[in-house]
Design an enzyme around this catalytic site. Structure first.
Site, PDB file in Angstrom:
ATOM      1  N   LYS A  83      90.756-103.027 -52.095  1.00 14.14           N
ATOM      2  CA  LYS A  83      90.386-102.921 -53.548  1.00 14.14           C
ATOM      3  C   LYS A  83      89.190-102.626 -53.511  1.00 14.14           C
ATOM      4  O   LYS A  83      88.889-102.315 -54.276  1.00 14.14           O
ATOM      5  CB  LYS A  83      89.893-105.025 -53.658  1.00 14.14           C
ATOM      6  CG  LYS A  83      91.622-105.672 -54.534  1.00 14.14           C
ATOM      7  CD  LYS A  83      91.447-106.930 -54.916  1.00 14.14           C
ATOM      8  CE  LYS A  83      92.308-107.043 -55.001  1.00 14.14           C
ATOM      9  NZ  LYS A  83      92.606-108.955 -55.208  1.00 14.14           N
ATOM     10  N   LYS A 115     103.104-103.975 -52.389  1.00 14.87           N
ATOM     11  CA  LYS A 115     103.710-105.682 -53.354  1.00 14.87           C
ATOM     12  C   LYS A 115     103.862-105.944 -54.773  1.00 14.87           C
ATOM     13  O   LYS A 115     102.884-104.866 -55.412  1.00 14.87           O
ATOM     14  CB  LYS A 115     103.290-106.484 -52.956  1.00 14.87           C
ATOM     15  CG  LYS A 115     101.291-106.893 -52.990  1.00 14.87           C
ATOM     16  CD  LYS A 115     100.562-107.502 -52.309  1.00 14.87           C
ATOM     17  CE  LYS A 115      98.843-107.729 -53.157  1.00 14.87           C
ATOM     18  NZ  LYS A 115      97.650-108.369 -52.569  1.00 14.87           N
ATOM     19  N   LYS A 163      99.309-108.312 -59.261  1.00 20.25           N
ATOM     20  CA  LYS A 163      99.066-108.652 -61.056  1.00 20.25           C
ATOM     21  C   LYS A 163      98.328-107.205 -61.322  1.00 20.25           C
ATOM     22  O   LYS A 163      98.075-107.029 -62.367  1.00 20.25           O
ATOM     23  CB  LYS A 163      97.846-109.729 -60.849  1.00 20.25           C
ATOM     24  CG  LYS A 163      98.583-111.030 -60.528  1.00 20.25           C
ATOM     25  CD  LYS A 163      97.442-112.830 -61.240  1.00 20.25           C
ATOM     26  CE  LYS A 163      97.607-113.686 -60.884  1.00 20.25           C
ATOM     27  NZ  LYS A 163      96.904-113.513 -59.301  1.00 20.25           N
TER      28      LYS A 163
END
Ligand code: TYM
Length: 328
Positions: A111, A193, A196
């Site tokens: 991230k 994966k 969201k």
């Protein structure tokens, strides 16, 4: 009854991976375990959010969890920031965790990879807050998807270190993953994966998607140019993902499911049909609940009170163990 705790972030919209990897299992757990589930709004602010949207998403996610089957009369469902002990224990644990172990967290690396200098400090310390969420409730089991395994290992390490240094204070928890569905992949990029935050709307099946949308997304799922249906996540990740989804939706094993197919078309059609039926009741119940969100909102107050009663006891234990002077 074993104590169970898990959490989910009110960011983006919840998807099939969240449902199969975590939420569906929570619905079962609540009837057999002493279960605590929280909407982790403090984790959501580790990247800047629009304040009004964050508030709306927090309530929306709570409604969705109830629509999925969590019963606030049976489990303890609450919003993380309503129980101030989470932030307080997090600080204490930050003084036990090390820079090195946080730096090794793959989720932080992913991230912050483009912009570590401007990444928020909270993004770095995020897993410590997660450890506080878990340890506050003396949770023995933490039902999560595969991507949370590393955070759970860190939580165990922190608990063991604290107990070793300051005396037995925390229960050391175990992660529990579903046998099938612990890592649902993006339909367009089956090596990543389903997420969201991924910029892949066509690769992500949302729990609230209409049936026609679910069918379209699954029909267009990326596979490969061969046609043979075998369960091989390394060589055939797209097909393996479809098999995993169909197996999870129907309570079977992916390799067994593969035996029933010789072409991709029918596999995609059956997977779509199974997912539509799996999610239909959740979508319908959500529509009912959304017409009166205040009803669910009032249950959050009860949830926070129940959670706080447990959390305050554990925090007091941790404060005493580490040597903080009590006020009285
Ligand atoms: P979050 O909000 O990203 O995801 C919620 C749950 O969904 C699982 N999950 C998946 N499972 C299978 N396939 C996928 N593609 C997939 N994507 C997500 C996650 O593993 C998770 O179980 N840090 C956590 C929230 C958290 C937490 C906690 C969890 C905060 N405190 C304490 C457990 C205990 C997170 O961001 O989950």
């Amino acid at each position: 009854m074993a104590r169970v705790l898990s959490g989910i972030q009110p960011t983006g919209d919840i998807h099939l991976g969240n449902y199969l990897g975590a939420v569906r299992g929570w619905v079962e757990d609540q009837h057999t375990q002493d279960s605590y589930f929280c909407v982790v709004d403090l984790h959501a602010i580790t990247v800047p959010r629009d304040p009004a949207e964050l508030r709306a998403k927090t309530l929306e996610l709570t409604l969705l969890l109830v629509a999925a089957g969590l019963d606030p009369e049976v489990c303890t469902l609450f919003v993380q920031s309503h129980v101030h002990q989470h932030a307080e224990l997090s600080w204490i644990l930050e003084c036990v965790a090390s820079m090195g172990e946080l730096r090794r967290m793959t989720q932080f690396k992913e991230k912050s990879s483009d912009a570590e200098e401007s990444a928020r400090v909270g993004l770095f310390t995020y897993p410590v807050l997660q450890a506080a969420d878990i340890l506050l409730y003396d949770a023995e089991r933490v039902p999560v998807g595969e991507d949370q395994r590393q955070h759970l290992e860190l939580c165990r390490d922190i608990a063991l270190r604290f107990n070793h240094r300051y005396g037995d204070t925390f229960v050391v928890p175990d992660a529990t993953l579903p046998k099938v569905g612990a890592r649902i992949m993006d339909l367009q990029r089956p090596t990543a994966k389903m997420s969201k935050s991924a910029d892949s709307p066509q690769g992500t099946v949302l729990v609230l998607d209409e049936p026609a949308v679910i069918e379209r997304k699954l029909k267009r799922a990326v596979t490969d140019t061969a046609t043979e249906v075998t369960f091989d996540p390394d060589k055939k990740p797209g097909v393996a993902n479809l098999l995993q989804i169909l197996a999870a939706a129907t309570g079977r094993q992916p390799a067994d499911v593969a035996e029933g197919y010789s072409q991709y078309g029918p596999l995609k059609a059956d997977t779509a049909a199974a997912v539509v039926e799996l999610l239909r009741p959740v979508r319908e119940r959500y529509a009912e609940l959304a017409s009166d969100p205040e009803a669910v909102r009032s249950t959050l107050r009860q949830g926070a009170e129940k959670a706080e009663a447990v959390a305050s006891g554990t925090l007091a234990r941790a404060r005493t163990a580490i040597g903080l002077l009590s006020r009285s």
